[in-house]
Write a protein that holds these residues in place. Sequence first.
Motif, mmCIF file in Angstrom:
data_model
loop_
_atom_site.group_PDB
_atom_site.id
_atom_site.type_symbol
_atom_site.label_atom_id
_atom_site.label_comp_id
_atom_site.label_asym_id
_atom_site.label_seq_id
_atom_site.Cartn_x
_atom_site.Cartn_y
_atom_site.Cartn_z
ATOM 1 N N LEU A 143 1.696 6.895 -6.609
ATOM 2 C CA LEU A 143 0.633 7.846 -6.926
ATOM 3 C C LEU A 143 1.100 9.273 -6.639
ATOM 4 O O LEU A 143 0.892 10.185 -7.452
ATOM 5 C CB LEU A 143 -0.630 7.529 -6.118
ATOM 6 N N ALA A 144 1.752 9.474 -5.516
ATOM 7 C CA ALA A 144 2.257 10.801 -5.149
ATOM 8 C C ALA A 144 3.265 11.302 -6.174
ATOM 9 O O ALA A 144 3.298 12.492 -6.484
ATOM 10 C CB ALA A 144 2.884 10.754 -3.760
ATOM 11 N N GLU A 145 4.061 10.405 -6.702
ATOM 12 C CA GLU A 145 5.037 10.789 -7.715
ATOM 13 C C GLU A 145 4.338 11.231 -8.999
ATOM 14 O O GLU A 145 4.779 12.152 -9.670
ATOM 15 C CB GLU A 145 5.979 9.619 -7.996
ATOM 16 N N ARG A 146 3.222 10.562 -9.326
ATOM 17 C CA ARG A 146 2.495 10.886 -10.556
ATOM 18 C C ARG A 146 1.690 12.177 -10.450
ATOM 19 O O ARG A 146 1.708 12.995 -11.364
ATOM 20 C CB ARG A 146 1.555 9.739 -10.936
ATOM 21 N N ILE A 147 0.956 12.355 -9.330
ATOM 22 C CA ILE A 147 0.026 13.481 -9.271
ATOM 23 C C ILE A 147 0.387 14.523 -8.218
ATOM 24 O O ILE A 147 -0.275 15.541 -8.117
ATOM 25 C CB ILE A 147 -1.424 12.996 -9.030
ATOM 26 N N GLY A 148 1.410 14.261 -7.432
ATOM 27 C CA GLY A 148 1.812 15.191 -6.387
ATOM 28 C C GLY A 148 1.388 14.703 -5.019
ATOM 29 O O GLY A 148 0.381 13.998 -4.876
ATOM 30 N N TYR B 39 0.839 -1.202 0.000
ATOM 31 C CA TYR B 39 0.000 0.000 0.000
ATOM 32 C C TYR B 39 0.872 1.249 0.000
ATOM 33 O O TYR B 39 0.628 2.200 -0.746
ATOM 34 C CB TYR B 39 -0.916 -0.002 1.227
ATOM 35 N N LYS B 40 1.921 1.238 0.830
ATOM 36 C CA LYS B 40 2.824 2.389 0.899
ATOM 37 C C LYS B 40 3.508 2.619 -0.444
ATOM 38 O O LYS B 40 3.623 3.760 -0.911
ATOM 39 C CB LYS B 40 3.874 2.174 1.994
ATOM 40 N N ASP B 41 3.958 1.542 -1.074
ATOM 41 C CA ASP B 41 4.622 1.660 -2.379
ATOM 42 C C ASP B 41 3.677 2.238 -3.423
ATOM 43 O O ASP B 41 4.064 3.102 -4.218
ATOM 44 C CB ASP B 41 5.150 0.303 -2.843
ATOM 45 N N GLU B 42 2.429 1.768 -3.424
ATOM 46 C CA GLU B 42 1.440 2.279 -4.372
ATOM 47 C C GLU B 42 1.118 3.744 -4.085
ATOM 48 O O GLU B 42 0.963 4.546 -5.009
ATOM 49 C CB GLU B 42 0.169 1.440 -4.332
ATOM 50 N N ALA B 43 1.017 4.098 -2.810
ATOM 51 C CA ALA B 43 0.732 5.480 -2.429
ATOM 52 C C ALA B 43 1.860 6.405 -2.877
ATOM 53 O O ALA B 43 1.616 7.503 -3.386
ATOM 54 C CB ALA B 43 0.524 5.575 -0.921
ATOM 55 N N LEU B 44 3.100 5.963 -2.713
ATOM 56 C CA LEU B 44 4.243 6.776 -3.125
ATOM 57 C C LEU B 44 4.310 6.905 -4.645
ATOM 58 O O LEU B 44 4.677 7.962 -5.169
ATOM 59 C CB LEU B 44 5.538 6.189 -2.570
ATOM 60 N N LEU C 44 -4.934 10.563 3.679
ATOM 61 C CA LEU C 44 -3.736 10.613 4.518
ATOM 62 C C LEU C 44 -3.266 12.058 4.655
ATOM 63 O O LEU C 44 -3.691 12.928 3.912
ATOM 64 C CB LEU C 44 -2.603 9.802 3.870
ATOM 65 N N GLN C 45 -2.375 12.278 5.591
ATOM 66 C CA GLN C 45 -1.722 13.572 5.713
ATOM 67 C C GLN C 45 -0.501 13.579 4.793
ATOM 68 O O GLN C 45 0.188 12.548 4.668
ATOM 69 C CB GLN C 45 -1.264 13.812 7.159
ATOM 70 N N PRO C 46 -0.202 14.712 4.151
ATOM 71 C CA PRO C 46 1.003 14.774 3.315
ATOM 72 C C PRO C 46 2.264 14.383 4.087
ATOM 73 O O PRO C 46 3.154 13.735 3.540
ATOM 74 C CB PRO C 46 1.056 16.239 2.867
ATOM 75 N N SER C 47 2.320 14.737 5.364
ATOM 76 C CA SER C 47 3.500 14.391 6.163
ATOM 77 C C SER C 47 3.686 12.875 6.273
ATOM 78 O O SER C 47 4.814 12.388 6.384
ATOM 79 C CB SER C 47 3.409 15.016 7.560
ATOM 80 N N GLN C 48 2.580 12.129 6.226
ATOM 81 C CA GLN C 48 2.674 10.669 6.270
ATOM 82 C C GLN C 48 3.367 10.148 5.016
ATOM 83 O O GLN C 48 4.236 9.283 5.085
ATOM 84 C CB GLN C 48 1.287 10.039 6.385
ATOM 85 N N LEU C 49 3.010 10.701 3.865
ATOM 86 C CA LEU C 49 3.655 10.285 2.615
ATOM 87 C C LEU C 49 5.130 10.671 2.608
ATOM 88 O O LEU C 49 5.978 9.888 2.171
ATOM 89 C CB LEU C 49 2.934 10.902 1.412
ATOM 90 N N GLY D 118 0.283 16.359 -2.296
ATOM 91 C CA GLY D 118 -0.957 16.909 -1.751
ATOM 92 C C GLY D 118 -2.193 16.223 -2.288
ATOM 93 O O GLY D 118 -3.092 15.836 -1.534
ATOM 94 N N LYS D 119 -2.246 16.064 -3.610
ATOM 95 C CA LYS D 119 -3.408 15.421 -4.224
ATOM 96 C C LYS D 119 -3.501 13.952 -3.840
ATOM 97 O O LYS D 119 -4.584 13.434 -3.585
ATOM 98 C CB LYS D 119 -3.351 15.557 -5.740
ATOM 99 N N ALA D 120 -2.359 13.271 -3.807
ATOM 100 C CA ALA D 120 -2.365 11.853 -3.437
ATOM 101 C C ALA D 120 -2.838 11.678 -2.000
ATOM 102 O O ALA D 120 -3.659 10.802 -1.708
ATOM 103 C CB ALA D 120 -0.977 11.253 -3.619
ATOM 104 N N ALA D 121 -2.348 12.520 -1.106
ATOM 105 C CA ALA D 121 -2.752 12.430 0.297
ATOM 106 C C ALA D 121 -4.254 12.660 0.434
ATOM 107 O O ALA D 121 -4.933 11.946 1.171
ATOM 108 C CB ALA D 121 -1.980 13.444 1.137
ATOM 109 N N GLU D 122 -4.769 13.637 -0.289
ATOM 110 C CA GLU D 122 -6.198 13.921 -0.235
ATOM 111 C C GLU D 122 -7.020 12.739 -0.744
ATOM 112 O O GLU D 122 -8.001 12.342 -0.121
ATOM 113 C CB GLU D 122 -6.500 15.163 -1.076
ATOM 114 N N GLN D 123 -6.598 12.161 -1.865
ATOM 115 C CA GLN D 123 -7.326 11.017 -2.433
ATOM 116 C C GLN D 123 -7.300 9.807 -1.508
ATOM 117 O O GLN D 123 -8.270 9.056 -1.429
ATOM 118 C CB GLN D 123 -6.739 10.627 -3.787
ATOM 119 N N LEU D 124 -6.180 9.619 -0.822
ATOM 120 C CA LEU D 124 -6.013 8.428 0.015
ATOM 121 C C LEU D 124 -6.471 8.645 1.455
ATOM 122 O O LEU D 124 -6.476 7.701 2.248
ATOM 123 C CB LEU D 124 -4.545 7.991 -0.001
#
Length: 77
Positions: free
Chosen positions: A19-24, A12-17, A34-39, A26-32
């Motif tokens: 996603l964050a690389e693709r869309i940024g 899950y963490k790998d997929e989240a990261l 999560l807090q941006p600091s967690q990512l 902030g947007k990834a954290a919002e979609q998931l």
Amino acid sequence: MKPTRTRHSQAYKDEALALAERIGVGKAAEQLGLQPSQLYGWWSKQQQNQAVLFGGLPEADPCSSTALQHEREGQLL
């Protein structure tokens, strides 16, 4: 009563990261949800693990301009 902490799998963490690389972050954290600091924390941990996997931090390249500059300075002393 405090909410219990959610434990996310490494997949899950790998997929989240990814996603964050693709869309940024902030947007990834919002979609998931999560807090941006967690990512950022997961990303930092991933970087540390990669450094350990590949023998720690890279040594200074003996051909780098900084190394050559220090060598020249030593020769001038």
